[in-house]
Write a protein that holds these residues in place. Structure first.
Motif, PDB file in Angstrom:
ATOM      1  N   GLU B 133       0.814  -1.213   0.000  1.00 32.86           N
ATOM      2  CA  GLU B 133       0.000   0.000   0.000  1.00 32.86           C
ATOM      3  C   GLU B 133       0.845   1.260   0.000  1.00 32.86           C
ATOM      4  OE1 GLU B 133      -2.703  -1.591   3.388  1.00 32.86           O
ATOM      5  OE2 GLU B 133      -3.723   0.043   2.333  1.00 32.86           O
ATOM      6  N   PHE B 217      -0.059  -7.428   1.992  1.00 32.67           N
ATOM      7  CA  PHE B 217       0.072  -6.200   1.189  1.00 32.67           C
ATOM      8  C   PHE B 217       0.238  -4.932   2.023  1.00 32.67           C
ATOM      9  CE2 PHE B 217      -2.655  -9.254  -1.067  1.00 32.67           C
ATOM     10  CZ  PHE B 217      -1.754  -9.611  -2.061  1.00 32.67           C
ATOM     11  N   GLN B 237      -2.587 -16.739  -5.515  1.00 31.14           N
ATOM     12  CA  GLN B 237      -3.861 -16.107  -5.179  1.00 31.14           C
ATOM     13  C   GLN B 237      -3.805 -14.616  -5.545  1.00 31.14           C
ATOM     14  OE1 GLN B 237      -5.158 -16.695  -1.106  1.00 31.14           O
ATOM     15  NE2 GLN B 237      -7.000 -15.473  -1.392  1.00 31.14           N
ATOM     16  N   ALA B 238      -2.685 -13.972  -5.219  1.00 32.93           N
ATOM     17  CA  ALA B 238      -2.533 -12.547  -5.533  1.00 32.93           C
ATOM     18  C   ALA B 238      -2.607 -12.329  -7.042  1.00 32.93           C
ATOM     19  CB  ALA B 238      -1.215 -12.030  -4.978  1.00 32.93           C
ATOM     20  N   SER B 240      -4.173 -14.140  -9.190  1.00 29.28           N
ATOM     21  CA  SER B 240      -5.541 -14.352  -9.677  1.00 29.28           C
ATOM     22  C   SER B 240      -6.403 -13.125  -9.416  1.00 29.28           C
ATOM     23  CB  SER B 240      -6.159 -15.598  -9.043  1.00 29.28           C
ATOM     24  OG  SER B 240      -6.600 -15.354  -7.729  1.00 29.28           O
ATOM     25  N   ILE B 241      -6.099 -12.392  -8.344  1.00 32.16           N
ATOM     26  CA  ILE B 241      -6.848 -11.166  -8.043  1.00 32.16           C
ATOM     27  C   ILE B 241      -6.645 -10.160  -9.174  1.00 32.16           C
ATOM     28  CG2 ILE B 241      -7.003  -9.173  -6.479  1.00 32.16           C
ATOM     29  CD1 ILE B 241      -8.105 -11.699  -5.237  1.00 32.16           C
ATOM     30  N   LEU B 244      -8.735 -11.170 -12.077  1.00 32.76           N
ATOM     31  CA  LEU B 244     -10.160 -10.925 -11.821  1.00 32.76           C
ATOM     32  C   LEU B 244     -10.494  -9.443 -12.006  1.00 32.76           C
ATOM     33  CD1 LEU B 244     -10.578 -13.206  -8.670  1.00 32.76           C
ATOM     34  CD2 LEU B 244     -11.798 -13.484 -10.830  1.00 32.76           C
ATOM     35  N   LEU B 245      -9.597  -8.579 -11.524  1.00 29.77           N
ATOM     36  CA  LEU B 245      -9.823  -7.136 -11.670  1.00 29.77           C
ATOM     37  C   LEU B 245      -9.801  -6.742 -13.145  1.00 29.77           C
ATOM     38  CD1 LEU B 245      -7.574  -5.906  -8.731  1.00 29.77           C
ATOM     39  CD2 LEU B 245     -10.027  -5.477  -8.927  1.00 29.77           C
ATOM     40  N   GLU B 247     -10.407  -8.596 -15.771  1.00 30.31           N
ATOM     41  CA  GLU B 247     -11.615  -9.082 -16.456  1.00 30.31           C
ATOM     42  C   GLU B 247     -12.798  -8.138 -16.245  1.00 30.31           C
ATOM     43  OE1 GLU B 247     -12.403 -13.054 -15.048  1.00 30.31           O
ATOM     44  OE2 GLU B 247     -10.413 -13.680 -15.698  1.00 30.31           O
ATOM     45  N   ARG B 248     -12.791  -7.483 -15.088  1.00 32.33           N
ATOM     46  CA  ARG B 248     -13.885  -6.556 -14.775  1.00 32.33           C
ATOM     47  C   ARG B 248     -13.556  -5.112 -15.167  1.00 32.33           C
ATOM     48  NH1 ARG B 248     -13.949 -10.736 -12.412  1.00 32.33           N
ATOM     49  NH2 ARG B 248     -15.912 -11.787 -11.987  1.00 32.33           N
ATOM     50  N   ILE B 250     -11.444  -3.176 -14.057  1.00 28.43           N
ATOM     51  CA  ILE B 250     -11.123  -2.303 -12.937  1.00 28.43           C
ATOM     52  C   ILE B 250      -9.634  -2.008 -13.011  1.00 28.43           C
ATOM     53  CG2 ILE B 250     -11.010  -2.101 -10.418  1.00 28.43           C
ATOM     54  CD1 ILE B 250     -13.351  -4.134 -10.317  1.00 28.43           C
ATOM     55  N   ASP B 252      -6.435   0.332 -11.386  1.00 22.57           N
ATOM     56  CA  ASP B 252      -6.050   1.120 -10.224  1.00 22.57           C
ATOM     57  C   ASP B 252      -4.542   0.993 -10.113  1.00 22.57           C
ATOM     58  OD1 ASP B 252      -6.890   2.229  -7.326  1.00 22.57           O
ATOM     59  OD2 ASP B 252      -5.306   0.725  -7.088  1.00 22.57           O
ATOM     60  N   PHE B 254      -2.467   0.916  -7.701  1.00 21.79           N
ATOM     61  CA  PHE B 254      -1.984  -0.051  -6.719  1.00 21.79           C
ATOM     62  C   PHE B 254      -2.131  -1.477  -7.235  1.00 21.79           C
ATOM     63  CE2 PHE B 254      -3.127  -2.939  -3.165  1.00 21.79           C
ATOM     64  CZ  PHE B 254      -1.873  -3.062  -2.621  1.00 21.79           C
ATOM     65  N   PHE B 255      -3.331  -1.806  -7.719  1.00 22.23           N
ATOM     66  CA  PHE B 255      -3.572  -3.180  -8.154  1.00 22.23           C
ATOM     67  C   PHE B 255      -2.835  -3.502  -9.452  1.00 22.23           C
ATOM     68  CE2 PHE B 255      -7.040  -2.909  -5.078  1.00 22.23           C
ATOM     69  CZ  PHE B 255      -6.825  -4.103  -4.421  1.00 22.23           C
ATOM     70  N   PHE B 258      -0.037  -5.651  -8.956  1.00 26.75           N
ATOM     71  CA  PHE B 258      -0.253  -7.084  -8.717  1.00 26.75           C
ATOM     72  C   PHE B 258       0.114  -7.882  -9.967  1.00 26.75           C
ATOM     73  CE2 PHE B 258      -3.004  -8.111  -4.919  1.00 26.75           C
ATOM     74  CZ  PHE B 258      -2.767  -6.920  -4.271  1.00 26.75           C
TER      75      PHE B 258
END
Lengths: 312, 312
Positions: B133, B217, B237-238, B240-241, B244-245, B247-248, B250, B252, B254-255, B258
């Motif tokens: 962060e 994080f 897992q991180a 995959s997040i 997922l973002l 695909e949507r 989204i 950002d 920060f992300f 990832f």
């Protein structure tokens, strides 16, 4: 149906517990009653039960097990605590399900000391739910009751999760995946390698093989099997993602379901009764959803289904 | 500085490898040269090295180790593979660092067979990086080289990560956290409980205690210590997040971090040389960033710093 709620469990008890209980009772059918367990003076000062036509009852418990107390010690010494009294009611079948956002360890100890593990179950597990891209939830277990397990225990987690997925979540022929660091059969630790082979020989579950960290939120498996250490890390990491998104004002229907509040609580599977454990930081919304989940669990009679499955 | 790149490593080799190499060379200072290892006919048909003033060289390797091959078997039998030749160059000090997005197991085996573990290091580790962060990255190890470890190995991971954080990531007095299922000292498995006590007695690192899945994080710890099983699950897992973002739709800042592509690769720590392993699905961008990371690693001379730390 009689649902018992530990009015003193969680970091913001009893206020959010009472608020959550009131929200829930307004949404639940007439035949459901809520039994709030805690110091009666305190609870009566916060809620006028007569407003709810007898559907909210207060059950006196003079003591409380703190969130940081040693589970076994606290449970045996505080027999008048809200958790101990909740278990006594459940054991005596005076309620159909007991839920608490209190001390998780004490909830586990209470289950083992009172209603006890189902005969044939080596280690009961705490299950939780992960949102999936296809709109529903998957079940993951164990998420913290058993940090260290043997291969046969992992296989039982798969069986327990499978029964829950079928009978409570209404997933037909649920796919069981073993969390591992690679998909190939020979990957992983001695534990996962041995569990893989036991799963292959098991005809009670629909084993689909190893899954990885990237598969937590897809629908490769309906039931994710792991030890309580790994499950706990997965769950807390997912929760932190929700917090990170919220801090950035990113909202999305899929990620909204990462919010622990929308799930409400985690059932203990493999014990002789219906138990739901809530998050320590539970809000009123989380408490309300925990109560809804408690109702679903009690309706399904999953613990008798599990008992029957291991009787044979 | 001479950076060797396995031109045949990864699912999309050699095309993305060449594309990534060309992007990198345009961003790197004049004194850096890139050595692409692979079948010279094939590579020459894809790149005209004369365009780069001698800064891109092709080194012939007639063989390739496939992504699915058995690491030990493939590495010993395919001595003319791009991975084996990369290690031979590194061992002979004809290059300063070797990176590959190829078979991870073969990369590990190659390191152990050729440049070998630093004396005193029980088990070398693969480290990776998690965005935080506060804008920078934390280091997490192990993420897959050692699925099963002993407590003293976890403590060495803390030491190795600490040296990397200090000397490569320029974090002063890096905070070392032990991944666990609760913060309290007595929480976890026998492994984490024992490691906790060993860390307390260790004066080489700034041990801050247990951390949890929700702390991956944040900046509670700069160095996250775990076994390779848990680290692998956390990392995937991180990743995959991020998917997922994406695909949507989204996005950002920060992300965005990832995205594995922005990190580029994972160093092997505790061996006598500079090695970076890339993701099997590496894109040209990932390859480019892996090359940048390779440069940073070679500049830091981290492997000699590690060697010196264990000489004393």
């Amino acid at each position: 149906m009689r649902i018992a709620l530990d009015a003193m469990g969680g970091d913001f008890a009893p206020d959010v517990n009472i608020e959550g209980a009131i929200s829930a009772i307004n949404e639940l059918p007439e035949e459901v009653s809520l039994h709030l367990i805690g110091p009666s003076d305190l609870l009566q000062s916060r809620i006028n039960t007569s407003e709810f036509g007898g559907r909210i009852k207060i059950i006196h418990a003079e003591d409380v097990i703190g969130m940081g107390e040693h589970p076994t010690k606290a449970f045996s010494q505080k027999q008048k605590s809200s958790i101990a009294i909740g278990y006594a009611l459940l054991k005596a079948k005076e309620v159909d399900v007991f839920c608490s956002a209190g001390n998780t360890g004490a909830m586990l100890v209470g289950a083992m000391f009172t209603i006890r593990a189902v005969e044939g179950i080596i280690r009961p597990a705490i299950a939780s739910f992960v949102p999936r891209e296809n709109g529903d939830y998957g079940i993951i277990l164990d998420v913290g009751a058993n940090a260290e397990v043997k291969p046969d225990v992992l296989v039982q987690f798969g069986e327990l999760g499978s029964l829950y997925a079928r009978h409570v979540m209404k997933i037909e022929n649920p796919k069981v995946g073993l969390m591992n660091l690679g998909e190939e059969e020979q990957k992983g630790t001695l534990l996962t390698q041995a569990a893989y082979q036991l799963f292959r020989l098991n005809n009670k579950v629909n084993f689909i093989g190893n899954i990885e960290g990237k598969d937590v939120f897809n629908d490769k498996a309906d039931v994710i099997v792991c030890d309580g250490f790994v499950g706990n890390v997965i769950l807390k990491q997912a929760e932190s993602i929700y917090d990170l998104l919220k801090e950035r004002n990113i909202s999305d229907p899929f990620f909204e379901r990462f919010n622990y509040e929308s799930v409400g609580g985690s059932p203990i599977l493999g014990v002789n009764g219906n138990i739901i454990i809530g998050h320590g930081v539970s809000s009123a919304l989380a408490i309300k959803n925990m109560i809804h989940q408690a109702k679903k669990m009690a309706e399904s009679e999953i613990h008798t289904i599990i008992k029957k499955a291991y009787d044979e």
